[in-house]
Design an enzyme around this catalytic site. Sequence first.
Site, mmCIF file in Angstrom:
data_model
loop_
_atom_site.group_PDB
_atom_site.id
_atom_site.type_symbol
_atom_site.label_atom_id
_atom_site.label_comp_id
_atom_site.label_asym_id
_atom_site.label_seq_id
_atom_site.Cartn_x
_atom_site.Cartn_y
_atom_site.Cartn_z
ATOM 1 N N GLY A 46 0.655 -0.935 0.008
ATOM 2 C CA GLY A 46 -0.235 -0.194 -0.133
ATOM 3 C C GLY A 46 0.563 1.583 0.125
ATOM 4 O O GLY A 46 2.048 1.502 0.237
ATOM 5 N N GLN A 51 3.104 9.860 1.449
ATOM 6 C CA GLN A 51 4.252 8.906 1.345
ATOM 7 C C GLN A 51 4.827 9.213 0.723
ATOM 8 O O GLN A 51 6.004 8.977 0.243
ATOM 9 C CB GLN A 51 3.729 7.943 1.344
ATOM 10 N N CYS A 99 5.580 -0.082 7.356
ATOM 11 C CA CYS A 99 5.558 1.148 6.730
ATOM 12 C C CYS A 99 6.626 1.939 6.363
ATOM 13 O O CYS A 99 7.828 1.566 6.159
ATOM 14 C CB CYS A 99 5.212 2.025 7.864
ATOM 15 N N LEU A 100 6.478 1.686 4.877
ATOM 16 C CA LEU A 100 7.354 2.660 3.494
ATOM 17 C C LEU A 100 7.790 3.603 4.134
ATOM 18 O O LEU A 100 9.050 3.624 4.252
ATOM 19 C CB LEU A 100 7.052 2.310 2.584
ATOM 20 N N HIS A 141 -4.491 1.153 7.004
ATOM 21 C CA HIS A 141 -3.263 1.565 7.244
ATOM 22 C C HIS A 141 -3.310 2.930 6.964
ATOM 23 O O HIS A 141 -2.809 3.701 6.530
ATOM 24 C CB HIS A 141 -2.273 0.451 7.365
ATOM 25 N N GLU A 142 -3.466 2.429 5.319
ATOM 26 C CA GLU A 142 -3.097 3.444 4.346
ATOM 27 C C GLU A 142 -3.891 4.490 4.517
ATOM 28 O O GLU A 142 -4.167 6.151 4.226
ATOM 29 C CB GLU A 142 -3.398 3.003 3.068
ATOM 30 N N HIS A 145 -3.271 6.745 6.175
ATOM 31 C CA HIS A 145 -2.256 8.173 6.482
ATOM 32 C C HIS A 145 -2.902 9.096 5.667
ATOM 33 O O HIS A 145 -2.833 10.544 5.854
ATOM 34 C CB HIS A 145 -0.735 7.489 5.355
#
Length: 190
Positions: A46, A51, A99-100, A141-142, A145
């Site tokens: 994701g 991000q 997480c990225l 999760h996304e 963000h």
Amino acid sequence: MKYPIIAYGDPVLRKKATAIEPDEYPHIKELVDNMFETMYAARGVGLAAPQVGMSMRLFVVDATPFDDDEPELKDFKKAFINATILEETGEEWGFNEGCLSIPDIREDVYRKPVVRMSYYDEHWKHHEETFKGMAARVIQHEYDHIEGKLFTDKLSPLRKRLIEKKLNEISKGMVDVDYKMKFPNIKKGR
């Protein structure tokens, strides 16, 4: 085109993203494609627009890697524009998330197993759908963000204190990643 991923500590990750209109982004499909390319290059499932430095209500998910456990996730690839969570239900369950934007940190996070969403896809078609299991988790999760929240916000005060040094190191670029990142607190001249 691959974008650099914004690291922990950048204010864009803490800002509630703004809704977008079709006339503002006539090339939204290209942006969505670039976000998928960026996500795949970093081996993520994701990626949200904040991000990659864009404070807009857009995120992409591909939960296909979880299709061994949940066969219905085969080819589960979607873009979510102006998403809203309508309802979250069920008993919270824990899963080790990463997480990225926060590389090398993974923690158990508890989320509801079912989420009902209202959103537009990259063709500006409206959807109202219910997702469950890993799909729901990745979407939640996304979604966090675009609300200016990170998975670390869901940790206990003790867990947050235990990872605080590592989070500060990430914001300063003191982390080894194999994808391009942009660090908010990197010292100039390094």
